[in-house]
Write an enzyme that holds these catalytic residues in place. Structure first.
Site, PDB file in Angstrom:
ATOM      1  N   ASP A 208       0.832  -1.200   0.000  1.00 49.73           N
ATOM      2  CA  ASP A 208       0.000   0.000   0.000  1.00 49.73           C
ATOM      3  C   ASP A 208       0.871   1.257   0.000  1.00 49.73           C
ATOM      4  O   ASP A 208       1.911   1.294   0.656  1.00 49.73           O
ATOM      5  CB  ASP A 208      -0.894  -0.009   1.250  1.00 49.73           C
ATOM      6  CG  ASP A 208      -2.065   0.950   1.133  1.00 49.73           C
ATOM      7  OD1 ASP A 208      -2.280   1.513   0.043  1.00 49.73           O
ATOM      8  OD2 ASP A 208      -2.764   1.146   2.142  1.00 49.73           O
TER       9      ASP A 208
ATOM     10  N   HIS B 241       3.400   3.539  -8.967  1.00 52.29           N
ATOM     11  CA  HIS B 241       3.262   2.126  -9.317  1.00 52.29           C
ATOM     12  C   HIS B 241       4.541   1.588  -9.963  1.00 52.29           C
ATOM     13  O   HIS B 241       4.947   0.451  -9.713  1.00 52.29           O
ATOM     14  CB  HIS B 241       2.069   1.923 -10.243  1.00 52.29           C
ATOM     15  CG  HIS B 241       0.752   2.215  -9.605  1.00 52.29           C
ATOM     16  ND1 HIS B 241       0.357   1.635  -8.407  1.00 52.29           N
ATOM     17  CD2 HIS B 241      -0.276   3.019  -9.997  1.00 52.29           C
ATOM     18  CE1 HIS B 241      -0.854   2.082  -8.086  1.00 52.29           C
ATOM     19  NE2 HIS B 241      -1.258   2.913  -9.027  1.00 52.29           N
TER      20      HIS B 241
ATOM     21  N   LEU C 192      11.603 -20.324  -4.104  1.00 54.76           N
ATOM     22  CA  LEU C 192      10.496 -19.522  -3.588  1.00 54.76           C
ATOM     23  C   LEU C 192       9.275 -19.639  -4.488  1.00 54.76           C
ATOM     24  O   LEU C 192       9.390 -19.601  -5.718  1.00 54.76           O
ATOM     25  CB  LEU C 192      10.932 -18.055  -3.507  1.00 54.76           C
ATOM     26  CG  LEU C 192       9.860 -17.024  -3.133  1.00 54.76           C
ATOM     27  CD1 LEU C 192       9.533 -17.129  -1.644  1.00 54.76           C
ATOM     28  CD2 LEU C 192      10.351 -15.614  -3.471  1.00 54.76           C
TER      29      LEU C 192
END
Length: 249
Positions: free
Chosen positions: A24, A41, A135
């Site tokens: 956020d 962004h 991962l």
């Protein structure tokens, strides 16, 4: 399928096995610098790269990032369009990097509202990284926790299920392939979980930071993990029931 923390006590590892993050603050980061929201962004995407690398190096097994919620369609149309374009470019350009680093990609959420081509790119990216053993990076896009529970329940109904059980529902959630998150992180100063992994966060340790997502990096991740390591993970038990290695003074 991994076990539920309400039914069995999971192993409490020093390095969280599964980290989930709400990223956020991209727009506010840009606004503070008198830049358009899209600039936030773009910088936020760099923070994603840094966080994926740091988690992989630390030995985190699963990293789940909340990229776009079911409620984010309410944002201005030009911003949504930019986010869709950025997502498409990432699918086109980042898969090779994931492959080089032995990272498996999964994308969860509804795909019905995505522009043409994105669903196909998602499927191709998942397929090309499916054999990777490092991962597991999960991107939650057009995802909502309530949607997740509802689609799992609807699957069971379609299969003729007459009695819901926790195991049956859990096995049909979007993230049945992963253990429940050990550590949840939210950047940007907001203190809520915003319809993210509602079922799975029952016993997750929560960490909130005022840092805006573009400013989040390895040092902030280390701080969040240090906070996690300072807590007792009792899962309904008392401190006295914990092994000495899991007690905190």
């Amino acid at each position: 399928m991994f076990g539920s923390s309400t039914q069995t006590v999971p192993e409490a590892k020093r390095v969280p096995r599964h980290v989930a993050i709400i990223m956020d603050g991209n727009g506010r980061w840009a606004k503070k610098r008198f830049l358009p929201r899209v600039a936030g962004h773009k910088r936020g995407f760099e923070a994603v790269r840094e966080t994926v690398k740091a988690c992989s190096e630390l030995g985190v097994e699963f990293l789940t990032l909340f990229a776009f919620s079911t409620e984010n369609w309410r944002r201005p149309a030009d911003e949504v369009s930019f986010l869709m374009e950025m997502f498409l470019r990432a699918l086109e350009n980042e898969v090779a990097r994931l492959g080089r680093n032995n990272i498996r990609l999964k994308v969860i959420g509804s795909r019905e509202r995505f522009p043409a081509g994105i669903a196909e790119r998602i499927a191709a990216a998942e397929a090309s990284t499916a054999a990777n053993t490092g991962l597991t990076l999960t991107i939650a896009a057009d995802y909502g926790g309530r949607w997740d529970v509802m689609q799992a329940a609807n699957q069971l109904l379609a299969e003729g299920c007459t009695e819901l059980t926790e195991d049956a529902l859990s096995s049909r959630l979007s993230m049945a392939y992963a253990p429940e998150p050990d550590l949840f992180i939210r950047t940007g100063g907001e203190v809520r979980i915003s319809n993210f992994l509602l079922w799975q966060l029952a016993y997750t340790e929560l960490h909130f930071t005022d840092l805006l997502w573009p400013d989040f990096g390895p040092a902030a991740l280390d701080q969040a993990i240090s906070s996690y390591q300072s807590r007792e993970r009792r899962f309904g038990r008392t401190s006295e029931q914990l092994p000495d290695s899991e007690r905190r003074s």
